[in-house]
Write a protein that holds these residues in place. Structure first.
Motif, mmCIF file in Angstrom:
data_model
loop_
_atom_site.group_PDB
_atom_site.id
_atom_site.type_symbol
_atom_site.label_atom_id
_atom_site.label_comp_id
_atom_site.label_asym_id
_atom_site.label_seq_id
_atom_site.Cartn_x
_atom_site.Cartn_y
_atom_site.Cartn_z
ATOM 1 N N ILE A 57 -5.043 10.948 -9.017
ATOM 2 C CA ILE A 57 -4.230 9.766 -9.268
ATOM 3 C C ILE A 57 -3.002 10.196 -10.072
ATOM 4 N N THR A 58 -1.858 10.122 -9.406
ATOM 5 C CA THR A 58 -0.588 10.487 -10.031
ATOM 6 C C THR A 58 0.420 9.381 -9.752
ATOM 7 N N LEU A 59 1.565 9.451 -10.411
ATOM 8 C CA LEU A 59 2.618 8.476 -10.133
ATOM 9 C C LEU A 59 3.022 8.542 -8.663
ATOM 10 N N HIS A 60 3.100 9.748 -8.121
ATOM 11 C CA HIS A 60 3.486 9.893 -6.719
ATOM 12 C C HIS A 60 2.452 9.237 -5.796
ATOM 13 N N VAL A 61 1.184 9.414 -6.088
ATOM 14 C CA VAL A 61 0.130 8.806 -5.272
ATOM 15 C C VAL A 61 0.219 7.277 -5.352
ATOM 16 N N LEU A 62 0.447 6.740 -6.532
ATOM 17 C CA LEU A 62 0.576 5.294 -6.685
ATOM 18 C C LEU A 62 1.793 4.766 -5.924
ATOM 19 N N ARG A 63 2.885 5.502 -5.990
ATOM 20 C CA ARG A 63 4.121 5.124 -5.291
ATOM 21 C C ARG A 63 3.891 5.144 -3.781
ATOM 22 N N HIS A 64 3.248 6.211 -3.303
ATOM 23 C CA HIS A 64 2.970 6.344 -1.882
ATOM 24 C C HIS A 64 2.030 5.224 -1.413
ATOM 25 N N THR A 65 1.008 4.936 -2.205
ATOM 26 C CA THR A 65 0.057 3.878 -1.865
ATOM 27 C C THR A 65 0.762 2.532 -1.776
ATOM 28 N N ALA A 66 1.634 2.256 -2.733
ATOM 29 C CA ALA A 66 2.378 0.989 -2.707
ATOM 30 C C ALA A 66 3.239 0.899 -1.448
ATOM 31 N N ALA A 67 3.913 1.990 -1.098
ATOM 32 C CA ALA A 67 4.758 1.995 0.095
ATOM 33 C C ALA A 67 3.923 1.779 1.358
ATOM 34 N N MET A 68 2.763 2.427 1.434
ATOM 35 C CA MET A 68 1.907 2.281 2.611
ATOM 36 C C MET A 68 1.368 0.854 2.722
ATOM 37 N N ARG A 69 1.029 0.252 1.611
ATOM 38 C CA ARG A 69 0.523 -1.131 1.646
ATOM 39 C C ARG A 69 1.622 -2.092 2.086
ATOM 40 N N LEU A 70 2.837 -1.865 1.616
ATOM 41 C CA LEU A 70 3.956 -2.694 2.052
ATOM 42 C C LEU A 70 4.182 -2.532 3.553
ATOM 43 N N LEU A 71 4.121 -1.296 4.008
ATOM 44 C CA LEU A 71 4.316 -1.008 5.430
ATOM 45 C C LEU A 71 3.248 -1.697 6.274
ATOM 46 N N ARG A 72 1.998 -1.589 5.855
ATOM 47 C CA ARG A 72 0.892 -2.224 6.598
ATOM 48 C C ARG A 72 0.965 -3.750 6.551
ATOM 49 N N ALA A 73 1.611 -4.277 5.510
ATOM 50 C CA ALA A 73 1.773 -5.728 5.398
ATOM 51 C C ALA A 73 2.929 -6.226 6.262
ATOM 52 N N GLY A 74 3.605 -5.289 6.928
ATOM 53 C CA GLY A 74 4.682 -5.685 7.833
ATOM 54 C C GLY A 74 6.066 -5.673 7.221
ATOM 55 N N VAL A 75 6.203 -5.152 6.010
ATOM 56 C CA VAL A 75 7.520 -5.081 5.379
ATOM 57 C C VAL A 75 8.340 -4.013 6.095
ATOM 58 N N ASP A 76 9.574 -4.338 6.425
ATOM 59 C CA ASP A 76 10.457 -3.424 7.141
ATOM 60 C C ASP A 76 10.716 -2.157 6.325
ATOM 61 N N SER A 94 13.311 -0.398 5.983
ATOM 62 C CA SER A 94 14.571 -0.397 5.232
ATOM 63 C C SER A 94 14.408 -1.106 3.887
ATOM 64 N N VAL A 95 13.576 -2.136 3.841
ATOM 65 C CA VAL A 95 13.302 -2.845 2.585
ATOM 66 C C VAL A 95 12.483 -1.946 1.656
ATOM 67 N N ILE A 96 11.511 -1.239 2.231
ATOM 68 C CA ILE A 96 10.696 -0.313 1.439
ATOM 69 C C ILE A 96 11.580 0.791 0.870
ATOM 70 N N ALA A 97 12.507 1.289 1.677
ATOM 71 C CA ALA A 97 13.429 2.339 1.221
ATOM 72 C C ALA A 97 14.234 1.860 0.008
ATOM 73 N N LEU A 98 14.719 0.623 0.072
ATOM 74 C CA LEU A 98 15.470 0.066 -1.067
ATOM 75 C C LEU A 98 14.574 -0.072 -2.286
ATOM 76 N N TRP A 99 13.357 -0.564 -2.077
ATOM 77 C CA TRP A 99 12.421 -0.779 -3.175
ATOM 78 C C TRP A 99 12.054 0.532 -3.857
ATOM 79 N N LEU A 100 11.891 1.597 -3.040
ATOM 80 C CA LEU A 100 11.547 2.910 -3.598
ATOM 81 C C LEU A 100 12.757 3.624 -4.195
ATOM 82 N N HIS A 126 15.160 5.002 -2.321
ATOM 83 C CA HIS A 126 15.573 6.097 -1.447
ATOM 84 C C HIS A 126 17.041 5.911 -1.060
ATOM 85 N N GLU A 127 17.790 6.976 -1.164
ATOM 86 C CA GLU A 127 19.200 6.921 -0.807
ATOM 87 C C GLU A 127 19.381 6.787 0.702
ATOM 88 N N HIS A 128 18.480 7.422 1.458
ATOM 89 C CA HIS A 128 18.543 7.384 2.917
ATOM 90 C C HIS A 128 17.218 6.876 3.463
#
Length: 126
Positions: free
Chosen positions: A50-69, A71-77, A79-81
Motif C-alpha cells: 500500500i503506497t500513495l501510487h497504489v492508492l492513486r492507481h486504485t482511485a483512477a481504476m475505480r473512476l474508469l470502471r464507474a464510467g468516468v471519461d 480525459s476527466v481522470i487525466a485532469l483529476w490526476l 496528468h499533463e497529457h
C-alpha cells in the motif's frame, strides 16, 4: 483552522505544522504508519503493498470502471497529457472485455474465445 469547512485552492491538502505542503516522503511515511496501525485490526493488510501510487492507481481504476471519461481522470490526476492516463486503460482487462462485447456481431455467442482442441494440438506441436 478549527471549524473551517473548506480550504483555499492554494492551500495544501496535507499541510505541515507550519502550513507548507508535506513532501512525498513525509506522506509515504504517514501512510506507512497508518497502514501499520490498520493492520493490527486487519492482519491481511500486512501482506499488501500500500503506497500513495497504489492508492492513486486504485482511485483512477475505480473512476474508469464507474464510467468516468479518461480525459476527466487525466485532469483529476493532474496528468499533463491524456496519453499518460491511457496506462490505466491498458491495465483493465474487464473494461476491454466490455468494450469488445459492444462490438461483437449480434449472431456471435458472448464470452471469451475458446480454441478448438484441433487448434490447440496444432499450436502445441510447433
Amino acid at each position: 483552522m478549527a471549524g473551517r469547512t473548506c480550504r483555499a485552492a492554494d492551500e495544501p491538502l496535507f499541510p505541515t505544522q507550519t502550513g507548507k505542503m508535506l513532501s512525498r516522503d513525509a506522506l509515504e511515511h504517514r501512510l506507512a504508519k497508518y497502514v501499520e496501525i490498520a493492520a493490527r485490526g486487519r492482519p491481511s493488510l500486512q501482506r499488501k503493498r500500500i503506497t500513495l501510487h497504489v492508492l492513486r492507481h486504485t482511485a483512477a481504476m475505480r473512476l474508469l470502471r464507474a464510467g468516468v471519461d479518461a480525459s476527466v481522470i487525466a485532469l483529476w490526476l493532474g496528468h499533463e497529457h491524456i496519453e499518460t492516463t491511457h496506462v490505466y486503460l491498458h491495465a483493465d482487462l474487464e473494461l476491454k472485455e466490455r468494450t469488445l462485447a459492444k462490438t461483437t456481431p449480434a449472431d456471435t455467442a458472448p464470452g471469451r474465445y475458446r480454441p478448438s482442441d484441433k487448434l490447440l494440438a496444432f499450436l502445441e506441436a510447433l
